[in-house]
Enzyme design. Structure first.
Site, PDB file in Angstrom:
ATOM      1  N   ARG A  16     108.629  35.700-122.035  1.00  0.00           N
ATOM      2  CA  ARG A  16     107.733  36.854-121.937  1.00  0.00           C
ATOM      3  C   ARG A  16     107.341  37.132-120.482  1.00  0.00           C
ATOM      4  NH1 ARG A  16     102.944  35.587-125.539  1.00  0.00           N
ATOM      5  NH2 ARG A  16     103.560  33.474-125.012  1.00  0.00           N
ATOM      6  N   GLU A  17     108.337  37.020-119.596  1.00  0.00           N
ATOM      7  CA  GLU A  17     108.066  37.227-118.177  1.00  0.00           C
ATOM      8  C   GLU A  17     107.512  38.628-117.915  1.00  0.00           C
ATOM      9  OE1 GLU A  17     110.795  36.029-119.511  1.00  0.00           O
ATOM     10  OE2 GLU A  17     111.674  34.402-118.316  1.00  0.00           O
ATOM     11  N   LEU A  18     108.063  39.617-118.632  1.00  0.00           N
ATOM     12  CA  LEU A  18     107.624  40.994-118.362  1.00  0.00           C
ATOM     13  C   LEU A  18     106.172  41.178-118.776  1.00  0.00           C
ATOM     14  CD1 LEU A  18     108.399  43.778-117.320  1.00  0.00           C
ATOM     15  CD2 LEU A  18     109.148  44.394-119.628  1.00  0.00           C
ATOM     16  N   ILE A 437      84.476  44.237-143.198  1.00  0.00           N
ATOM     17  CA  ILE A 437      85.867  44.128-143.656  1.00  0.00           C
ATOM     18  C   ILE A 437      86.387  42.693-143.589  1.00  0.00           C
ATOM     19  CG2 ILE A 437      88.196  45.094-143.339  1.00  0.00           C
ATOM     20  CD1 ILE A 437      86.018  47.052-144.354  1.00  0.00           C
ATOM     21  N   TRP A 567     104.851  41.862-142.369  1.00  0.00           N
ATOM     22  CA  TRP A 567     104.618  41.328-141.031  1.00  0.00           C
ATOM     23  C   TRP A 567     105.267  39.969-140.810  1.00  0.00           C
ATOM     24  CZ3 TRP A 567      98.773  43.109-140.508  1.00  0.00           C
ATOM     25  CH2 TRP A 567      98.766  44.509-140.364  1.00  0.00           C
ATOM     26  N   ASP A 605      93.494  42.006-148.614  1.00  0.00           N
ATOM     27  CA  ASP A 605      93.838  43.026-147.609  1.00  0.00           C
ATOM     28  C   ASP A 605      95.284  43.473-147.739  1.00  0.00           C
ATOM     29  OD1 ASP A 605      91.355  43.082-146.334  1.00  0.00           O
ATOM     30  OD2 ASP A 605      91.835  41.322-145.127  1.00  0.00           O
ATOM     31  N   HIS A 647      91.635  46.362-148.761  1.00  0.00           N
ATOM     32  CA  HIS A 647      91.345  47.102-147.537  1.00  0.00           C
ATOM     33  C   HIS A 647      92.657  47.583-146.938  1.00  0.00           C
ATOM     34  CE1 HIS A 647      90.017  48.181-143.572  1.00  0.00           C
ATOM     35  NE2 HIS A 647      90.886  47.340-143.056  1.00  0.00           N
ATOM     36  N   GLU A 671      89.979  53.129-143.480  1.00  0.00           N
ATOM     37  CA  GLU A 671      89.597  53.602-142.156  1.00  0.00           C
ATOM     38  C   GLU A 671      89.465  55.118-142.212  1.00  0.00           C
ATOM     39  OE1 GLU A 671      92.078  52.095-138.954  1.00  0.00           O
ATOM     40  OE2 GLU A 671      91.948  54.009-137.949  1.00  0.00           O
ATOM     41  N   HIS A 700      87.569  50.211-133.043  1.00  0.00           N
ATOM     42  CA  HIS A 700      88.485  50.074-131.899  1.00  0.00           C
ATOM     43  C   HIS A 700      87.774  50.266-130.574  1.00  0.00           C
ATOM     44  CE1 HIS A 700      91.057  51.085-135.340  1.00  0.00           C
ATOM     45  NE2 HIS A 700      91.846  50.186-134.795  1.00  0.00           N
TER      46      HIS A 700
HETATM   47  N1  GLN Z   1      90.099  41.089-143.187  1.00  0.00           N
HETATM   48  C1  GLN Z   1      90.774  41.461-142.008  1.00  0.00           C
HETATM   49  C2  GLN Z   1      89.798  41.498-140.842  1.00  0.00           C
HETATM   50  O1  GLN Z   1      88.697  41.851-141.024  1.00  0.00           O
HETATM   51  C3  GLN Z   1      91.451  42.801-142.137  1.00  0.00           C
HETATM   52  C4  GLN Z   1      92.208  43.193-140.900  1.00  0.00           C
HETATM   53  C5  GLN Z   1      93.058  44.424-141.047  1.00  0.00           C
HETATM   54  O2  GLN Z   1      92.923  45.194-141.950  1.00  0.00           O
HETATM   55  N2  GLN Z   1      93.955  44.669-140.121  1.00  0.00           N
HETATM   56  O3  GLN Z   1      90.124  41.213-139.727  1.00  0.00           O
HETATM   57 ZN    ZN Z   2      91.832  47.246-141.290  1.00  0.00          ZN
END
Ligand code: GLN
Ligand code: ZN
Length: 760
Positions: A16-18, A437, A567, A605, A647, A671, A700
């Site tokens: 991960r040099e960059l 959350i 993921w 989630d 979620h 969200e 965010h």
């Molecule tokens: N439960 C996770 C958190 O609160 C949900 C994260 C997510 O939705 N990306 O971090």
């Molecule tokens: Zn989320």
């Protein structure tokens, strides 16, 4: 001779040099010359590595300081006004400004970064180009030409890679007055002409033009424009290889096969079924490049199987056959040789970008000199067999359990209307219940403690106590400000997928399997290598401890099967849906164990639910069916009076609302703050029956919105969803935030809920 080539190599570097250089540059710890040197060293190392592996035609233009789409925007001079340099040419700082935004300073105003979004169905994010009706294009960035000279000076035979005009425009977002983006095509094409002429002067023979949108459902005017664009570009010098990937051409087969270019690349990993029809329809003068080595996963290629296709193709095409990875190797980790701690058997099943180049070259050599690579092919076959028969992969118990799943296992015992009454009676919550959350700030102390524990510097007892202290802190705080449904705060979790993957059987972890996510950010996905199962409870101790610290309701927190799968690097020997079902059963046991431990609410989630949607609409329903089924299989082992939450972030719900409803979670938190509650329209229109927690503030940003602002958002929510079915919560988890703003914002949020209770 069949030619071995590559569509693109990861630029981040095997260490991960960059990433490190970029972050040092941004902090002012590395100067521009230093940064440029890291870039040119990486390019040189990667060309050499590919050439040594046996790749004959090397990609140039796959290097980017931040993102290849952004590089193109600069090259075309599509630089939004807020970043345009006052004088002279754009610089690296212009590029980083577009990528990361510019802070307001004494001299100049600030500018928000360009939007970022996912590159097709990968986990890579690109910067969305911005175009206006009066957009002008002008060649404004020399990087591609410089890198071509650089590679040629080092003696390499190269093929510059550009994103095609149709794909770049497709990805762009219009700003200002509304107009049809296609109207800009005629202004954009002359630039491609200019670029090709300059490349030809530099001695380039072939250029690769990436048009991955050819694997999407395209409107008719875009199909027509494809023909127009390539008819015009036909006049330009250079041989053109049109590259498609991430899926099959399907209804665009005739279009793609007949565009006036000199070659076509197709992805036979994602869409092997397209091979015969393309072979039939390809004009006799064209090169066909077959993508047979998966550029998006970490498994070794089944060379024997690939060779069968290639032998057939070679008979038909002869010299016109090229061999490549399915797509750019940007989506693969760099070099498996770096994995010094991986179990030898598991390692023998894997291939990263460097190894994939060697596989491509081996295939080409096996075609060009039959018999010359028999040993390598035999070894590959042996690896396939060892994997296919390995006890580490196939677990009879897991298969038997899956086979025994009955339809009622993925249905709650009673319908929502009955359940909710039982839950309300048991939970005894006020109207507009408040919750969060899941995660609270992942502080430096937490990360330090985990690091120390992993390195054996502190004992498990000390680590557990450090995490319990965080839990106590989180619980105290939530009680103090008067939240209704508490969480434990997820301090013990490094990552919402990895944390669970580490505790499941069937997952493996690499040390250096990093893949670029965006800019300097990389992810190291866990690898699903075998049948998945849960040897023991994963979260019960933590959640029970948290519950023991409070009289209030403690919500258990899990990651759902679809997100675990999306993921991770998945297996290729079984379908995605089967892997999702295995995950579902494993997590279902955790849900049931939490319930047995007295936990009354469990949140599962599914952040990645929507991004799992296939590129083609025709494939959506199948995905949605198995994805919702997997969620329900996870959730439905509980009593009627246990409340299931889910979620989802970054979601657009309009086109999937039916499936969201089919998940039948008692409560969904989403969200919504940045869309001003508009995302609730889909729920309103569908008359979504269950409860909803629309996020009332954006996590965010460190900004702390006043209570009145959050209450006003809830008022908007109430115009769409009956008040009795609404929850009050932030948009997402708070792990990236600091405590002071978290405390302030949540206090305001509780106050907003109180106001609503008094006024409604
Ligand atoms: N439960 C996770 C958190 O609160 C949900 C994260 C997510 O939705 N990306 O971090
Ligand atoms: Zn989320």
């Amino acid at each position: 001779m069949a030619l071995a080539h590559n569509l693109g190599f990861p630029r981040i570097g095997r260490d991960r040099e960059l990433k490190k250089a970029l972050e040092a540059y941004w902090k002012g710890e590395l100067d521009e010359a230093g940064l440029r040197k890291v870039g040119s060293d990486l390019r040189a190392a990667h060309w050499k590595l590919q050439q040594d592996a046996g790749i004959e035609l090397l990609p140039v233009g796959d290097f980017a300081w931040y993102d290849q789409v952004l590089t193109h925007s600069l090259m075309f001079g599509a630089i939004p006004e807020r970043f345009a340099p006052k004088e002279g040419k754009p610089t690296l700082d212009t590029l980083f400004g577009m990528a990361r935004g510019v802070r307001e300073s004494a001299c100049c105003g600030g500018a928000h970064a360009q939007e970022m979004t996912k590159w097709f169905d990968t986990n890579y994010h690109y910067l969305v180009p911005e175009v206006q009706q009066n957009q002008q294009f002008k060649l404004s960035w020399e990087q591609l030409f410089e890198e071509v000279d650089e590679a040629r000076a080092q003696g390499y035979k190269v093929k510059p890679v550009v994103i095609g005009p149709m794909t770049w425009l497709w990805l762009a977002k219009t700003k200002g007055a509304e107009f049809n983006k296609l109207d800009l095509l005629d202004r954009l094409l002359p630039l491609y002409g200019e670029i090709f002429q300059r490349l030809a002067k530099q001695g380039v023979e072939w250029v690769q033009i990436d048009e991955p949108i050819l694997v999407l459902d395209l409107p008719q005017d875009w199909k027509n424009a494809f023909e127009r664009a390539y008819n015009l570009l036909q006049r330009e010098p250079l041989k053109k290889l049109l590259a498609t990937y991430f899926g099959g051409l399907e209804d665009n087969t005739g279009l793609a096969a007949n565009l006036p270019v000199d070659g076509l690349h197709i992805d036979l990993v994602r869409a092997p079924e397209q091979y015969p029809s393309i072979l039939d329809r390809l004009p006799a003068y064209k090169v066909l490049s077959l993508g047979l080595v998966n550029g998006r996963n970490i498994w070794r290629c089944d060379l024997q199987k690939a060779l069968q296709t290639l032998q057939h193709a070679h008979e038909r095409l002869g010299e016109r056959l090229w061999i490549a990875p399915s797509c750019s190797l940007l989506h693969s980790p760099v070099d498996l040789a770096r994995e010094d701690k991986l179990d030898a058997e598991l390692k023998s099943w894997l291939a990263f970008a460097a190894q994939k180049c060697a596989e491509v070259a081996t295939l080409a050599a096996a075609i060009n000199q039959p018999g010359s690579r028999d040993a390598a092919i035999a070894e590959s076959q042996q690896v396939q067999q060892s994997r296919a028969n390995s006890k580490r992969i196939h677990k009879a118990e897991v298969k038997a359990r899956l086979a025994a799943v009955k339809p009622e296992d993925s249905r709650r015992h009673a319908p929502f209307a009955e359940r909710i009454d039982l839950q309300r009676a048991r939970l005894d919550l006020p109207d507009f219940p408040t919750t969060t959350i899941g995660s609270f700030p992942q502080t430096a102390d937490i990360r330090k403690a985990r690091q120390a524990f992993k390195q054996g510097q502190i004992s498990e007892t000390d680590y557990v106590e450090a995490m319990r202290k965080e839990i106590r802190h989180a619980v105290d705080f939530q009680e103090r400000i008067g939240l209704d449904v508490l969480v434990h705060g997820e301090a013990e979790r490094n990552d919402m997928v990895e944390y669970f993957a580490e505790q499941l059987d069937g997952y493996l972890f690499t040390r250096f399997g990093w893949v670029q996510s965006y800019g300097s950010r990389c992810v190291k996905p866990a690898v699903i290598y075998g049948d998945l199962s849960r040897p023991k409870a994963m979260t019960v101790e933590w959640i029970s401890y948290a519950q023991s610290q409070t009289q209030k309701v403690m919500k258990g927190m899990l990651t759902g099967p679809v997100t675990m799968l999306m993921w991770s690097f998945p297996r290729e020997d079984v379908s995605r849906e089967e892997q999702a079902r295995q995950l579902a059963l494993a997590i279902r046991d955790e849900v049931v164990d939490l319930e047995a431990a007295g936990i009354k609410i469990v949140q599962i989630d599914e952040a990645a639910f929507r991004e799992g949607l296939p590129l083609r609409k025709s494939a959506w329903q199948h995905y949605l069916d198995w994805a919702t089924e997997a969620f329900r299989l996870t959730a439905c082992g509980v009593r009627n009076d246990t409340q299931i939450h889910t979620h989802m972030c970054y979601s657009e719900f309009n086109d999937v609302i039916e499936s969201i409803a089919a998940m039948d979670a008692d409560v969904i938190t989403i969200e919504t703050s940045r869309s001003d509650m508009e995302l609730l329209d889909a729920f309103e229109r569908f008359a979504y029956p269950n409860e909803i927690g629309p996020g009332v503030y954006d996590i965010h940003s460190p900004r702390v919105p006043p209570a009145s602002e959050m209450a006003a958002l809830m008022e908007k929510a109430m115009q769409r969803i009956p008040a009795q079915r609404l929850w009050v919560n932030p948009d997402c988890g708070l792990k990236t935030r600091a405590w002071p703003e978290t405390e302030a914002a949540l206090k305001n949020m509780v106050e907003a809920a109180q106001t609503l209770r008094e006024t409604v």
